[in-house]
Write a protein that holds these residues in place. Structure first.
Motif, PDB file in Angstrom:
ATOM      1  N   TRP A  54       6.515 -29.218   5.603  1.00 31.67           N
ATOM      2  CA  TRP A  54       6.052 -30.304   4.621  1.00 31.67           C
ATOM      3  C   TRP A  54       6.365 -29.447   3.345  1.00 31.67           C
ATOM      4  CZ3 TRP A  54       0.897 -31.693   7.387  1.00 31.67           C
ATOM      5  CH2 TRP A  54       1.171 -32.689   8.373  1.00 31.67           C
ATOM      6  N   SER A  55       6.196 -28.302   2.939  1.00 32.62           N
ATOM      7  CA  SER A  55       6.711 -27.938   1.541  1.00 32.62           C
ATOM      8  C   SER A  55       7.900 -28.422   0.952  1.00 32.62           C
ATOM      9  CB  SER A  55       6.351 -26.429   1.308  1.00 32.62           C
ATOM     10  OG  SER A  55       7.317 -25.797   1.957  1.00 32.62           O
ATOM     11  N   LYS A  56       8.934 -28.302   1.921  1.00 34.68           N
ATOM     12  CA  LYS A  56      10.187 -28.934   1.613  1.00 34.68           C
ATOM     13  C   LYS A  56      10.227 -30.386   1.610  1.00 34.68           C
ATOM     14  CE  LYS A  56      12.607 -25.152   4.097  1.00 34.68           C
ATOM     15  NZ  LYS A  56      13.757 -24.880   5.208  1.00 34.68           N
ATOM     16  N   LEU A  57       9.717 -31.262   2.155  1.00 35.59           N
ATOM     17  CA  LEU A  57       9.424 -32.553   2.134  1.00 35.59           C
ATOM     18  C   LEU A  57       8.830 -32.974   0.618  1.00 35.59           C
ATOM     19  CD1 LEU A  57       9.866 -35.296   3.632  1.00 35.59           C
ATOM     20  CD2 LEU A  57       7.450 -35.055   4.409  1.00 35.59           C
ATOM     21  N   LEU A  58       7.811 -32.231   0.392  1.00 35.91           N
ATOM     22  CA  LEU A  58       6.881 -32.269  -0.793  1.00 35.91           C
ATOM     23  C   LEU A  58       8.006 -32.250  -2.025  1.00 35.91           C
ATOM     24  CD1 LEU A  58       4.489 -32.748  -2.894  1.00 35.91           C
ATOM     25  CD2 LEU A  58       3.928 -30.510  -2.080  1.00 35.91           C
ATOM     26  N   ILE A  59       8.730 -30.859  -2.149  1.00 30.15           N
ATOM     27  CA  ILE A  59       9.670 -30.616  -3.054  1.00 30.15           C
ATOM     28  C   ILE A  59      10.876 -31.572  -3.233  1.00 30.15           C
ATOM     29  CG2 ILE A  59      10.963 -28.878  -3.725  1.00 30.15           C
ATOM     30  CD1 ILE A  59       9.285 -26.666  -2.567  1.00 30.15           C
ATOM     31  N   ARG A  60      11.380 -31.904  -2.163  1.00 33.47           N
ATOM     32  CA  ARG A  60      12.426 -32.991  -2.354  1.00 33.47           C
ATOM     33  C   ARG A  60      11.943 -34.371  -2.881  1.00 33.47           C
ATOM     34  NH1 ARG A  60      16.932 -32.846   0.366  1.00 33.47           N
ATOM     35  NH2 ARG A  60      16.396 -31.459   1.887  1.00 33.47           N
ATOM     36  N   PHE A  61      10.703 -34.780  -2.664  1.00 31.94           N
ATOM     37  CA  PHE A  61      10.100 -35.860  -2.946  1.00 31.94           C
ATOM     38  C   PHE A  61      10.037 -35.757  -4.545  1.00 31.94           C
ATOM     39  CE2 PHE A  61       6.851 -38.576  -4.777  1.00 31.94           C
ATOM     40  CZ  PHE A  61       7.077 -39.877  -4.165  1.00 31.94           C
ATOM     41  N   ALA A  62       9.493 -34.785  -4.989  1.00 30.85           N
ATOM     42  CA  ALA A  62       9.106 -34.473  -6.377  1.00 30.85           C
ATOM     43  C   ALA A  62      10.786 -34.414  -7.122  1.00 30.85           C
ATOM     44  CB  ALA A  62       8.368 -33.268  -6.639  1.00 30.85           C
ATOM     45  N   LEU A  63      11.375 -33.654  -6.518  1.00 35.05           N
ATOM     46  CA  LEU A  63      12.803 -33.492  -7.225  1.00 35.05           C
ATOM     47  C   LEU A  63      13.487 -34.976  -7.447  1.00 35.05           C
ATOM     48  CD1 LEU A  63      13.870 -30.033  -6.261  1.00 35.05           C
ATOM     49  CD2 LEU A  63      12.754 -30.667  -8.278  1.00 35.05           C
ATOM     50  N   ASP A  64      13.561 -35.506  -6.224  1.00 41.29           N
ATOM     51  CA  ASP A  64      14.132 -36.762  -6.290  1.00 41.29           C
ATOM     52  C   ASP A  64      13.523 -37.899  -7.205  1.00 41.29           C
ATOM     53  OD1 ASP A  64      16.148 -36.055  -4.233  1.00 41.29           O
ATOM     54  OD2 ASP A  64      14.918 -37.263  -2.692  1.00 41.29           O
ATOM     55  N   ASN A  75      11.513 -24.433 -14.050  1.00 40.40           N
ATOM     56  CA  ASN A  75      10.923 -23.827 -12.638  1.00 40.40           C
ATOM     57  C   ASN A  75      10.365 -22.457 -13.110  1.00 40.40           C
ATOM     58  OD1 ASN A  75       9.923 -24.216 -10.175  1.00 40.40           O
ATOM     59  ND2 ASN A  75      11.737 -22.894  -9.730  1.00 40.40           N
ATOM     60  N   TYR A  76       9.129 -22.139 -12.550  1.00 40.93           N
ATOM     61  CA  TYR A  76       8.414 -21.006 -12.212  1.00 40.93           C
ATOM     62  C   TYR A  76       7.813 -20.786 -10.882  1.00 40.93           C
ATOM     63  CZ  TYR A  76       8.676 -20.497 -17.299  1.00 40.93           C
ATOM     64  OH  TYR A  76       9.047 -20.397 -18.542  1.00 40.93           O
ATOM     65  N   CYS A  77       8.192 -21.666  -9.848  1.00 41.97           N
ATOM     66  CA  CYS A  77       7.857 -21.535  -8.657  1.00 41.97           C
ATOM     67  C   CYS A  77       8.786 -21.073  -7.768  1.00 41.97           C
ATOM     68  CB  CYS A  77       7.352 -23.107  -8.229  1.00 41.97           C
ATOM     69  SG  CYS A  77       6.652 -23.234  -6.343  1.00 41.97           S
ATOM     70  N   PRO A  78       8.480 -19.891  -6.959  1.00 41.96           N
ATOM     71  CA  PRO A  78       9.549 -19.484  -6.259  1.00 41.96           C
ATOM     72  C   PRO A  78       9.772 -20.348  -4.778  1.00 41.96           C
ATOM     73  CG  PRO A  78       7.396 -18.116  -6.025  1.00 41.96           C
ATOM     74  CD  PRO A  78       7.396 -19.306  -7.061  1.00 41.96           C
ATOM     75  N   VAL A  79       8.885 -21.168  -4.549  1.00 45.84           N
ATOM     76  CA  VAL A  79       9.278 -21.919  -3.336  1.00 45.84           C
ATOM     77  C   VAL A  79      10.129 -23.042  -3.770  1.00 45.84           C
ATOM     78  CG1 VAL A  79       8.298 -23.484  -1.568  1.00 45.84           C
ATOM     79  CG2 VAL A  79       6.987 -21.527  -2.237  1.00 45.84           C
ATOM     80  N   VAL A  80      10.037 -23.656  -5.036  1.00 38.63           N
ATOM     81  CA  VAL A  80      11.117 -24.496  -5.659  1.00 38.63           C
ATOM     82  C   VAL A  80      12.528 -23.839  -5.590  1.00 38.63           C
ATOM     83  CG1 VAL A  80      11.784 -25.905  -7.382  1.00 38.63           C
ATOM     84  CG2 VAL A  80       9.443 -25.988  -6.721  1.00 38.63           C
ATOM     85  N   GLU A 138      18.058 -23.214  -3.975  1.00 36.14           N
ATOM     86  CA  GLU A 138      19.147 -22.524  -3.641  1.00 36.14           C
ATOM     87  C   GLU A 138      19.704 -22.934  -2.222  1.00 36.14           C
ATOM     88  OE1 GLU A 138      17.134 -18.718  -2.768  1.00 36.14           O
ATOM     89  OE2 GLU A 138      17.713 -18.119  -5.176  1.00 36.14           O
ATOM     90  N   GLU A 139      18.959 -23.565  -1.423  1.00 37.16           N
ATOM     91  CA  GLU A 139      19.150 -24.056   0.100  1.00 37.16           C
ATOM     92  C   GLU A 139      19.819 -25.600  -0.391  1.00 37.16           C
ATOM     93  OE1 GLU A 139      15.729 -24.087   2.198  1.00 37.16           O
ATOM     94  OE2 GLU A 139      15.545 -21.750   2.373  1.00 37.16           O
ATOM     95  N   ASN A 140      19.521 -26.185  -1.365  1.00 42.31           N
ATOM     96  CA  ASN A 140      19.954 -27.588  -1.698  1.00 42.31           C
ATOM     97  C   ASN A 140      20.560 -27.363  -2.988  1.00 42.31           C
ATOM     98  OD1 ASN A 140      18.738 -29.153   0.678  1.00 42.31           O
ATOM     99  ND2 ASN A 140      17.099 -27.771  -0.107  1.00 42.31           N
ATOM    100  N   PRO A 141      21.760 -26.876  -3.404  1.00 45.95           N
ATOM    101  CA  PRO A 141      22.157 -26.795  -4.807  1.00 45.95           C
ATOM    102  C   PRO A 141      22.420 -28.147  -5.638  1.00 45.95           C
ATOM    103  CG  PRO A 141      23.718 -26.086  -3.055  1.00 45.95           C
ATOM    104  CD  PRO A 141      22.568 -26.352  -2.411  1.00 45.95           C
ATOM    105  N   GLY A 142      22.508 -29.218  -4.713  1.00 45.68           N
ATOM    106  CA  GLY A 142      22.717 -30.126  -5.559  1.00 45.68           C
ATOM    107  C   GLY A 142      21.686 -30.610  -6.386  1.00 45.68           C
ATOM    108  N   TYR A 143      20.521 -29.802  -6.294  1.00 52.26           N
ATOM    109  CA  TYR A 143      19.247 -30.060  -7.288  1.00 52.26           C
ATOM    110  C   TYR A 143      19.333 -29.374  -8.625  1.00 52.26           C
ATOM    111  CZ  TYR A 143      17.001 -33.248  -3.693  1.00 52.26           C
ATOM    112  OH  TYR A 143      16.828 -33.948  -2.749  1.00 52.26           O
ATOM    113  N   ALA A 144      20.339 -28.227  -8.293  1.00 53.06           N
ATOM    114  CA  ALA A 144      20.414 -27.240  -9.856  1.00 53.06           C
ATOM    115  C   ALA A 144      20.630 -28.117 -10.976  1.00 53.06           C
ATOM    116  CB  ALA A 144      21.305 -26.187  -9.386  1.00 53.06           C
TER     117      ALA A 144
END
Length: 115
Positions: free
Chosen positions: A62-72, A83-88, A93-99
């Protein structure tokens, strides 16, 4: 912006919404607040500070779902992030399109570990 998404762990549904007054994105499962991604506003940027999922709900993706929603959501608004959140960090890193959302002048912790 709100979304009703299939839960990653089962076919129940979760709801994710931005709470601008509280300065967080919230993930709800039924009537339970399960997680949040907390941010501050700095001009037109969002400064992402931390992501948390209640302990009993961890390990479901669910953290991935939450982060993806927020970034989208932020990308759709044309907002950059600091960004200061290590989870983000791990998610990007796993989804470099968001960089591309990282503000180059104010990256936060992004890029400080040799990325």
């Amino acid at each position: 912006m709100t979304s009703r998404e299939p839960g990653p762990a089962d076919d129940c549904r979760v709801e994710i919404a931005d709470n601008p007054e509280g300065r967080f994105y919230e993930l709800r499962y039924g009537d339970q607040a399960v997680g949040m991604l907390v941010y501050e506003t700095a001009g037109s940027r969002r400064v992402l500070t931390h992501t948390t999922i209640r302990e009993e709900y961890r390990g479901r993706g669910w953290s991935k779902l939450l982060i993806r929603f927020a970034l989208d959501d932020l990308a759709g608004r044309g907002v950059t992030i600091t960004n200061y959140c290590p989870v983000v960090d791990r998610f990007i890193e796993e989804n470099p399109g968001y960089a591309q959302l990282i503000d180059r002048d104010h990256p936060g912790n992004w890029g400080r570990s040799g990325r």
